[in-house]
Design a protein around this motif. Structure first.
Motif, PDB file in Angstrom:
ATOM      1  N   UNK A 168       6.399  11.478   2.969  1.00 14.71           N
ATOM      2  CA  UNK A 168       5.021  11.564   3.465  1.00 14.71           C
ATOM      3  C   UNK A 168       4.906  10.797   4.790  1.00 14.71           C
ATOM      4  N   UNK A 169       5.444   9.580   4.792  1.00 10.32           N
ATOM      5  CA  UNK A 169       5.357   8.770   6.012  1.00 10.32           C
ATOM      6  C   UNK A 169       6.017   9.484   7.181  1.00 10.32           C
ATOM      7  N   UNK A 229       8.229   2.294   4.911  1.00  3.56           N
ATOM      8  CA  UNK A 229       7.320   3.374   5.302  1.00  3.56           C
ATOM      9  C   UNK A 229       6.781   3.170   6.713  1.00  3.56           C
ATOM     10  N   UNK A 284       7.100  -0.451   1.137  1.00  4.96           N
ATOM     11  CA  UNK A 284       5.929  -0.557   2.005  1.00  4.96           C
ATOM     12  C   UNK A 284       6.368  -0.778   3.461  1.00  4.96           C
ATOM     13  N   UNK A 302       0.862  -1.181   0.000  1.00  2.00           N
ATOM     14  CA  UNK A 302       0.000   0.000   0.000  1.00  2.00           C
ATOM     15  C   UNK A 302       0.897   1.229   0.000  1.00  2.00           C
ATOM     16  N   UNK A 303       1.256   1.636  -1.217  1.00  2.00           N
ATOM     17  CA  UNK A 303       2.156   2.779  -1.314  1.00  2.00           C
ATOM     18  C   UNK A 303       1.535   3.820  -2.227  1.00  2.00           C
ATOM     19  N   UNK A 304       2.187   4.972  -2.361  1.00  3.11           N
ATOM     20  CA  UNK A 304       1.630   6.047  -3.183  1.00  3.11           C
ATOM     21  C   UNK A 304       2.221   5.957  -4.583  1.00  3.11           C
ATOM     22  N   UNK A 305       1.457   5.331  -5.476  1.00  6.37           N
ATOM     23  CA  UNK A 305       1.981   4.975  -6.792  1.00  6.37           C
ATOM     24  C   UNK A 305       2.426   6.171  -7.632  1.00  6.37           C
ATOM     25  N   UNK A 306       1.763   7.302  -7.471  1.00  8.55           N
ATOM     26  CA  UNK A 306       2.100   8.424  -8.349  1.00  8.55           C
ATOM     27  C   UNK A 306       3.224   9.274  -7.765  1.00  8.55           C
ATOM     28  N   UNK A 307       3.827   8.815  -6.682  1.00  4.92           N
ATOM     29  CA  UNK A 307       4.936   9.567  -6.094  1.00  4.92           C
ATOM     30  C   UNK A 307       6.225   8.753  -6.165  1.00  4.92           C
TER      31      UNK A 307
END
Lengths: 298, 314, 249
Positions: free
Chosen positions: C102-103, C160, C157, C89-94
């Motif tokens: 972010x984390x 983070x 993942x 569950x990560x931020x794909x567009x970053x």
């Protein structure tokens, strides 16, 4: 007592109308996951086509009762022409994209079709009042209603029954439900999803046009009627739960009765009442009456 | 690479201010409307960064305009600053309340529910005789910072200047916010809301906060519009008005705070010419443009700009 | 050793399926515990219940002696429980770096939002850099997470959830879908980090080699029940476990 009866009758007539304009929208969403703003334009196209063709029929002096047949044909014509053009020509390239992107695509389509209508029919209103009075009227406790209202109720019930039968009893309907349930699974089992989408959209478009056709005799057909109607249809399908046929029916009845009460008791709240029902329902049932919220799997 | 956005924004604002002195009346009008729409869309891109598209921002546009416009007829005051303050206060309050509900919704549900709220306002205003029903009413400004409007040599230009100032402040603050840690969470929420919660941030609160900001920006846009145009009506809350904001948002893209103003300017320019020469194909043009943008430029015109800018820098 | 996590009589049904059927578990602080079981045994459900994503039908979860049943995933992180996911569950567009930033910013935000902004900004950069070094993510720094290979996504993942120092780390199949080399490489990095920070770990795993190498204690789940609980060697040797979990008799 009289006003209560009036509310009830007006409410049911309005409910029937709402169901007719909303049913195609919820059907298309259920199968294709597209919330089709262009539904409003298809409605307008139906109204304009009916106004023109039926007007022509009457002006040529043919049997006035034949207008109803011409109206029905108008709906089929619009559905059969625009449904395939839109689905094959545009929507099929968009499948699989975010639902909100699909809304934007149909919004773009709505804008385009609104102007197509203006180019073909101009901006002056058309009138098709004859069919409204053709059927005579009935009287109940000193209140007089045109029989045309009764026709709306009957058509709504027929559409509801036929669609239910189609979905639950026929092979095509079962395939449709399989696609609604799990597109990939259906596809893996040899269901031609593309064909299902094509047929669904054409049927939905025809129903939208039929809504416009049946409305034409009650209004002045002019630019803007599509924009006005689509938001009401949205309210109905969202209240019922997107994609749910019984939901749309129940929502139409709720909204119809509430609005009729508002018109009779607090006229200022007329349009307001519809969206108030929507907001209230969504507070308690976030996905509408007939859809339950599912938790994401992790 | 150093961020030069602040410089660009300020430069553009000063440039416009000077240009206003020499531009013909219609061009000043065009620029004013673009600035107002740009301010509204500035709020819309904040929501887009959260993954939300509002089909009902006309609600706040209209509320802001009515808050500014009703001050004179109902309270006898039409000081420009008070008009703006009223718009900000009212839109913030309404968005704060509605936000508790809306923050639970995503995707088309968010779009449709916001649409419903804007239509509620439309329904109320169009039946309200005291507020001019569907015709709306005219808006007058009496004073600006206590100075009577009639004392200014060119009141139009002063209002134009204030519109620039409003857009400039909004734009600067929004850029600052988007670059902050909290602002950056918006995109994380769009990407993966669940993970954001599992990292310990409150998604609902962030969305609620951003929703209020975007509403206030729409309110400011509405108030400035009311002040500049001098007339308001319930149509401002009709869903097709919100549709225009959505159009500009998609056209512009959410890549920069400058994009909304650029998008609004292009939109308004085409609109003024289309109205003149081909009023019946204007929407068609919009629709086709929108399809082209969705298919070929999913991140809006700004992404094209950014690409060119990058190439030049190389 | 003190207990960090305790679950008492946890029950959870999904319609007819028993996903948790009287689960009683104690996890000691600073221990590494493996969780095995066939598909549908209720392993992920157990992690979801601990982190508050799912509320149990009955039973209680205690963390450091405090009852935390029904606490939301967000509040759970504030207590010091972090998790990774079976599907990253990560931020794909970053980019990978932005993901970690972010984390870290969220963690700093709720840990010490009273601190001077300057100080937290500096520590943010340090945190991200440390994490990137520790998990050898440097070469992916500017790549979009959505384009990264699966092994790196899994690692990101986990990184983070380790950017700050949790007290308890839950890993959901950290090595599933990876090649044999990758598996040990990733686990080595993760376990080094975890041990240096003295973090308790509970991890769901299908690969028994991994279980043998990295855990002292193992829980085996079957049909929502605890089939076995003991030292890893003991548990893996049990007949029921071999039959129902390992699939060989």
């Amino acid at each position: 007592m009289d006003s209560l009866l009036a509310i009830l009758i007006d409410g049911l007539v309005y409910s029937s109308w709402l169901f007719i304009i909303a049913v195609g929208l919820t059907l298309i969403y259920g199968v294709m996951k597209i919330l089709n703003i262009a539904h409003g334009s298809l409605y307008s196209l139906g109204a304009y086509t009916a106004a023109s063709l039926t007007g022509l029929w009457l002006s040529l002096g043919y049997a006035p009762m034949g207008s109803f047949l011409v109206m029905l044909l108008s709906a089929v014509l619009v559905g059969a022409v625009f449904g395939p053009i839109i689905e094959r020509g545009l929507l099929r390239f968009m499948y699989g994209r975010d639902e909100i992107v699909l809304v934007l695509v149909t919004y773009a389509l709505f804008l385009i079709l609104e102007d197509v209508i203006k180019i073909v029919w101009g901006v002056n209103p058309y009138f098709l009042y004859q069919p409204y009075s053709l059927l005579g009227s009935f009287e109940i406790l000193n209140l007089t209603y045109p029989n045309y209202n009764l026709l709306l109720c009957i058509v709504a019930i027929i559409i509801g029954l036929v669609l239910t039968w189609l979905l639950q009893k026929t092979k095509q309907g079962k395939i449709l439900i399989a696609v609604i349930h799990d597109r990939e699974m259906a596809s893996a089992q040899g269901v031609h999803v593309g064909k299902v989408y094509f047929l669904t959209f054409t049927l939905g478009a025809t129903l939208a046009a039929l809504g416009g056709v049946l409305t034409a005799p009650m209004i002045s057909v002019q630019p803007g009627i599509g924009a006005e109607t689509i938001v009401l249809a949205f309210a109905v399908v969202v209240i019922g739960g997107l994609g749910s046929l019984p939901g749309a029916a129940l929502a139409a009845i709720m909204v119809g009765l509430v609005r009729a009460s508002a018109v009779h008791l607090v006229p200022d709240l007329d349009l307001f009442s519809v969206y108030l029902v929507m907001a209230t329902v969504l507070i308690f049932r976030p996905k509408g009456l007939f859809v339950t919220q599912e938790q994401r799997k992790i | 690479m150093k961020d030069q956005t602040y410089t660009y924004i300020t430069g553009a604002a000063i440039f416009l201010l000077f240009l206003g002195q020499v531009m013909p009346k219609w061009a000043v009008f065009l620029a004013t409307v673009s600035l107002c729409y740009g301010t509204i869309v500035l709020g819309m891109i904040l929501l887009v960064r959260n993954g939300l598209v509002s089909f009902g921002h006309g609600l706040y546009y209209c509320l802001g305009a009515y808050a500014a416009g009703t001050l004179r007829p109902f309270w006898g005051n039409s000081e420009l600053l008070v008009m703006l303050a009223a718009a900000i206060f009212l839109t913030a309050a309404v968005a704060f309340i509605l936000g508790f509900l809306l923050r639970k919704y995503r995707d088309i549900f968010f779009a449709m529910l916001s649409l419903a709220f804007s239509m509620i306002l439309y329904g109320l205003l169009s039946k309200n005789a005291a507020l001019g029903s569907t015709d709306g009413f005219n808006v007058y400004v009496d004073t600006i910072l206590g100075v009577p409007l009639t004392d200014f040599e060119d009141p139009r230009y002063v209002i134009f200047g204030i519109t620039i100032l409003g857009a400039w402040i909004s734009c600067m603050l929004m850029h600052r916010y988007l670059k902050s840690d909290k602002g950056k969470l918006a995109e994380a929420i769009r990407d993966n809301e669940l993970r954001v919660e599992y990292l310990g941030a409150n998604v609902s609160t962030i969305i609620h906060f951003n929703y209020v900001i975007s509403a206030v920006l729409a309110g400011i846009g509405g108030a400035l519009m009311a002040i500049s145009i001098g007339h308001i009506d319930p149509e401002m809350s009709y869903w097709t008005t919100s549709g225009e904001f959505v159009f500009i948002t998609i056209l512009a893209g959410s890549g920069s705070v400058i994009a909304p103003f650029l998008g609004a300017f292009i939109f308004e320019t085409i609109r003024s010419f289309a109205y003149e020469y081909s009023p019946n194909t204007w929407q068609m043009l919009l629709g086709i443009t929108m399809l082209v943008v969705i298919v070929f430029l999913p991140n809006g015109l700004w992404s094209l700009f950014a690409k060119i800018h990058k190439k030049i820098n190389q | 050793m003190s207990l960090i996590l305790t679950t008492k009589n946890i029950f959870k049904n999904f319609e007819a399926i028993k996903a948790a059927d009287n689960i009683n578990v104690d996890i000691e602080s600073n221990s590494t515990v493996g969780l095995i079981g066939s598909n549908g045994a209720g392993k992920t459900t157990f992690l979801n219940i601990i982190t508050g994503y799912i509320t149990p039908d009955s039973g209680e979860v205690y963390f450091e002696g405090r009852r935390i049943t029904g606490t939301t995933p967000r509040q759970i992180t504030h207590l010091g429980i972090y998790r990774s996911f079976q599907i990253p569950q990560i931020f794909d567009s970053m980019t990978a770096e932005q993901n970690l930033t972010i984390s870290a910013s969220i963690a700093i935000g709720h840990q010490a939002n009273k601190q001077h902004l300057r100080a937290s900004e500096r520590s943010l950069i340090t945190l991200v850099k440390n994490s990137m070094d520790q998990f050898q993510l440097g070469e992916y720094r500017t790549q979009l997470a959505g384009n990264l290979p699966e092994g790196v996504r899994k690692l990101l993942d986990i990184a983070m959830s380790l950017v700050m120092k949790p007290k308890l780390l839950l890993l959901d199949e950290p090595t599933s879908g990876l090649s044999a080399d990758e598996k040990f490489n990733i686990m080595d990095m993760v376990m080094t980090a975890v041990r240096s920070k003295k973090i308790a770990v509970l991890f769901v795993e299908h690969d028994m080699e991994i279980i043998k190498k990295y855990t002292d204690r193992t829980l085996a789940f079957y049909n929502g029940q605890i089939l076995a609980d003991g030292t890893t060697n003991e548990v893996l040797a049990k007949k029921e476990v071999r039959e129902h979990v390992l699939g060989n008799v």
